[in-house]
Design an enzyme around this catalytic site. Sequence first.
Site, short mmCIF file in Angstrom:
data_model
loop_
_atom_site.label_atom_id
_atom_site.label_comp_id
_atom_site.label_asym_id
_atom_site.label_seq_id
_atom_site.Cartn_x
_atom_site.Cartn_y
_atom_site.Cartn_z
N GLY A 1 0.84 -1.20 0.00
CA GLY A 1 0.00 0.00 0.00
C GLY A 1 0.87 1.25 0.00
N SER B 1 1.46 3.68 1.95
CA SER B 1 2.21 4.17 3.11
C SER B 1 3.26 3.17 3.56
CB SER B 1 1.25 4.46 4.26
OG SER B 1 0.76 3.24 4.78
N LYS B 2 3.33 2.00 2.97
CA LYS B 2 4.21 0.95 3.47
C LYS B 2 5.67 1.20 3.06
CE LYS B 2 1.05 -1.31 5.78
NZ LYS B 2 -0.27 -1.28 5.30
N ILE B 3 6.58 0.36 3.51
CA ILE B 3 8.01 0.66 3.36
C ILE B 3 8.44 0.66 1.90
CG2 ILE B 3 8.90 -1.70 3.75
CD1 ILE B 3 11.03 -0.09 5.64
#
Length: 376
Positions: free
Chosen positions: A189, A191-193
Amino acid sequence: MYRPGRIFLSVPQMGGHEKNYVQKAIEDNWVTTSGPNIPGFEHDICQHTNVRHAVALSSGTASLHVALRLLGVGPGDEVLCSTFTAVASANPILYLGASPVFIESESETWNMCPATLRSAIEDRLKQGKKPAAILVVHLYGMPAKLNEIMAVAEEYNIPVLEDAAEALGARYGGHQVGTFGRMGVFSFGGSKIITTSAGGAIITSKPDLAEKAVFLATQAKDPAPHEQHSEMGYNYRISNINAGIGRGQIEVLELRVKQHRDIFNYYRNQLQSIEGVEFLAEPKACFSNRWLSTMLLPEGQKPKAIRQALEEENIETRPLWRPLHKQPLFANNLYFGDRLSERLFNRGLCLPSSSSLQEEELEKVVKHLKKLLEVV
Ligand SMILES: *Cc1c(COP(=O)(O)O)cnc(C)c1O
């Protein structure tokens, strides 16, 4: 809410090569849910996590849904699930008509407590309800106590699914998280790393599970010359465009992990001497990707007031995840534990953690936090 100069919690950062993969996909007209970026991205995930099989899907939530289905979870079943997590961990349990039974965290990793897990299993067995699966989350990139959890799971012969949506690149005892359970799930997604804009993956060492995951994610079409379906499936495959973004992103995964760890270390070094402030240390076996930097405020400080004051400075922060056993959606679900996650929720804050953060921005966050906690 966007205002110029805003310091965000967690935003994407491209590595540079994403557009080559995306451009090639467009040139070759692979603008669909098949095409060479998909096996390419899956191969990259396997290389990075040192696992045999990866199946890239449209989201982490979809991946959890398919993985739980593959574990045989169905109507009326109970799934033992971490309570301290995002709602996306537990929603797929509901999709299958099953019920989450929430397990409290322990204080060293903030993840599922192995002793509480054991007492919950004992209780459910006494009631004649053998849990169908254990869904363990690696929150904020910190690995759960996998040795202990796997030992309990094996003792009672209950399959484990790892929700490693926030933990790509984290390791436990030197091994990548997601590779301990029967299956592991990642999210890509926004916002993930690393991100594919939207996406997820299931990893597993079992070829039959990987094959069945693709089958279920592509409408469960029987191998017949005409359209034939004997099972209910889903439209959950990743797109070749998103997989192309993923191929570029995974090239910089190790750098991103280092950047996120550096950000966490900066905050900790700057703020840990403040009376009552706490940061979660890494237990010996754990290597966290420090996806989001989190801190606990001194007792008596209100995270909400601190967050509002930072918002005035155009700095985005977030509360810790509200424990799922406290969500109205799960008001009737069972919960086992000592309410640690409620205490963490009442004291915790997620700090801006984007890999693209500049030194001046980090300094600004620290300066305002120090002022708010009245130490300057
Ligand atoms: C983000 C997240 C998910 C869901 O992933 P999506 O790709 O957003 O569907 C699941 N579990 C946890 C813990 C997450 O943080």
